[in-house]
Motif scaffolding. Structure first.
Motif, PDB file in Angstrom:
ATOM      1  N   LYS A  85      -8.837   1.759  -3.772  1.00 32.22           N
ATOM      2  CA  LYS A  85      -9.785   2.666  -3.130  1.00 32.22           C
ATOM      3  C   LYS A  85     -11.023   2.878  -4.004  1.00 32.22           C
ATOM      4  CE  LYS A  85      -7.634   3.541   0.700  1.00 32.22           C
ATOM      5  NZ  LYS A  85      -8.233   3.190   2.006  1.00 32.22           N
ATOM      6  N   ARG A 124       0.819  -1.205   0.000  1.00 36.14           N
ATOM      7  CA  ARG A 124       0.000   0.000   0.000  1.00 36.14           C
ATOM      8  C   ARG A 124       0.853   1.255   0.000  1.00 36.14           C
ATOM      9  NH1 ARG A 124      -4.529   1.937   4.513  1.00 36.14           N
ATOM     10  NH2 ARG A 124      -5.185   3.805   3.371  1.00 36.14           N
ATOM     11  N   ASP A 160      -2.889   6.367  -2.626  1.00 39.10           N
ATOM     12  CA  ASP A 160      -4.279   6.038  -2.316  1.00 39.10           C
ATOM     13  C   ASP A 160      -5.087   7.311  -2.115  1.00 39.10           C
ATOM     14  OD1 ASP A 160      -4.390   3.307  -2.539  1.00 39.10           O
ATOM     15  OD2 ASP A 160      -3.975   2.915  -0.425  1.00 39.10           O
ATOM     16  N   ARG A 174       0.052   5.020   0.847  1.00 38.15           N
ATOM     17  CA  ARG A 174      -1.007   5.866   1.393  1.00 38.15           C
ATOM     18  C   ARG A 174      -1.152   7.182   0.630  1.00 38.15           C
ATOM     19  NH1 ARG A 174      -3.016   4.229   6.268  1.00 38.15           N
ATOM     20  NH2 ARG A 174      -1.896   2.505   7.285  1.00 38.15           N
ATOM     21  N   SER A 183      -4.178   1.145  -6.992  1.00 35.37           N
ATOM     22  CA  SER A 183      -4.962   1.512  -5.806  1.00 35.37           C
ATOM     23  C   SER A 183      -6.287   0.765  -5.809  1.00 35.37           C
ATOM     24  CB  SER A 183      -5.220   3.019  -5.787  1.00 35.37           C
ATOM     25  OG  SER A 183      -6.097   3.365  -4.726  1.00 35.37           O
TER      26      SER A 183
END
Length: 433
Positions: A309, A32, A37, A34, A307
């Motif tokens: 998300k 990941r 994202d 951040r 990503s």
């Protein structure tokens, strides 16, 4: 007379036959990031917001109000349209009996700024669209696919009428109108973003090895065998995405490097330097990328970030960002940040009206909101962790709606009519009061 496109001379296309090995069969871990994202997450609801705005304001002259059920069914509302519009009172004014929506003065003013920007950046949009067609072996793409890429490419809502006719030397429609075709292949534009960078830094010649810029999230480590493969792969000659790659050995390292080059160039042509994976896959198929190209993104986490998300997968071009900020911001992204700011203002005002006791970010008044505030707005929406609280509240408040809707299809639930009429009672009561 139409000028037929010409491929680059054969002598510029080295015959390279490298056997498949290494990373083609290796598993590369996903980690990941951040910051990236947040690049994706901060644009929550932006696409349905912009499409709704265009439906209200792109007509000439624009209507004063549109019936809720007259909004295009193609708008991918994340939940019931009425509740979506209620989230953004600074942009959409709702009226009862019958239920109708109209743009607020602030939204109309920002739309006018966007229209002026689209007009001034039209040559740039035409060049980027031309480059995309030049990547296609057939020198043509389905018009419906180009329309789906409209926001990614920064094209006007009515680009078939406002852009294409102004460039008859670039574009033509097929007889049935289903394909957007290339009219003239421009060799001066057949230079990829990576080649352009290599030329600026000096010493690049066609066929030379060009290394893709790599970056990894903190703490990410590649297996030493994968790292060795990657170092050798980077030293291979760079095959331009604008060159014919049909002579390359299938499932070879050099073919994979050209596939990465094509995907890299596609993302470089977008204004936001990212694209939903589903759309990128459809475009890759239209560009006739070799079988297995879908896995290339995951195999090169130093070039692309995937990503997860917003209940979808988005491919982000890593080198275009320094943490969450674009390195080279296209003017269209400046206006998008202003739309995000307007959306945020409306949610703040709505929360304040409900008397919520939570501590909020200061609300910028309409007098302070100006087109010259681009950098301020970008900083506000680029700050990692900001504004996520509001988005989480939306998901919690409308959790039941989310579960009922088909999020992958992006279509609102079929019982909108009855539910919207019930939900509108709050607005009706407020109007009477």
């Amino acid at each position: 007379m139409r000028v037929l496109p010409r491929l680059l001379p054969r002598r510029w296309r080295p015959e390279l036959h490298v056997p498949a090995r290494g990373l083609l069969e290796a598993r590369v871990p996903w980690a990941r990031d951040r910051a990236l994202d947040h690049v994706v997450e901060r644009e929550r609801h932006l696409v349905p917001f912009l499409l709704t705005k265009d439906a209200l304001l792109s007509a000439t002259p624009p209507p004063h109000a549109v019936s809720l059920h007259s909004l295009p069914s193609t708008i991918p509302f994340p939940f019931r349209p009425l509740r979506f519009l209620q989230l953004y009172p600074s942009a959409f004014a709702l009226s009862p009996h019958p239920i109708a929506v109209s743009p607020t003065p602030r939204l109309a003013a920002l739309h006018a700024d966007e229209a002026q920007l689209l007009d001034s950046t039209r040559p740039d949009a035409a060049d980027r669209l031309l480059r995309l067609l030049m990547l296609a072996p057939a020198r043509a793409l389905p018009l419906h696919l180009v329309a789906r890429l409209r926001l990614d490419l920064g094209l006007a809502p009515d680009f078939p009428r406002s852009l294409l006719p102004n460039y008859p030397d670039y574009f033509a429609l097929s007889r049935d109108g289903a394909l957007l075709e290339l009219v003239c292949y421009r060799k001066d534009l057949a230079v990829s973003a990576l080649q352009s960078y290599a030329q600026r830094t000096g010493g690049y010649k066609v066929g030379d090895a060009v290394s893709f810029p790599l970056s990894f999230p903190r703490g990410f480590e590649l297996d030493k065998n994968v790292r060795k493969w990657l170092d050798d792969w980077q030293r291979m000659p760079y095959i331009s995405p604008y060159e014919d790659g049909s002579h390359l050995t299938p499932r070879s390292d050099i073919t994979e490097k050209r596939t990465v080059a094509v995907l890299h160039e596609v993302l470089s042509l977008t204004v936001g330097k990212k694209m939903e994976k589903e759309v990128l896959v459809k475009l890759g198929e239209a560009l006739r990328l070799p079988p297995g190209f879908r896995k290339v993104v995951a195999r090169h986490p130093g070039i692309f970030y995937l990503s997860h998300k917003l209940r979808t997968q988005t491919v982000v071009l890593r080198e275009s960002f320094r943490r969450h900020m674009l390195v080279d911001k296209h003017p269209m992204m400046g206006i998008r940040y202003q739309f995000l700011h307007l959306m945020h203002m409306g949610k703040e005002e709505a929360a304040k009206g409900k008397g919520k006791g939570k501590r909020r970010e200061p609300i910028i008044t309409s007098d302070e909101f100006a087109p010259t505030d681009n950098e301020l707005i970008e900083e506000q929406f680029g700050a990692e962790g900001k504004n996520d609280e509001d988005e989480d509240e939306d998901e919690e408040e409308y959790k039941d709606d989310d579960e009922d809707d088909d999020m992958e299809a992006g279509v609102a639930s079929g019982d909108d009519d009855s539910d919207d009429d019930e939900d509108f009672g709050d607005i009706d009561h407020a109007a009477k009061g």
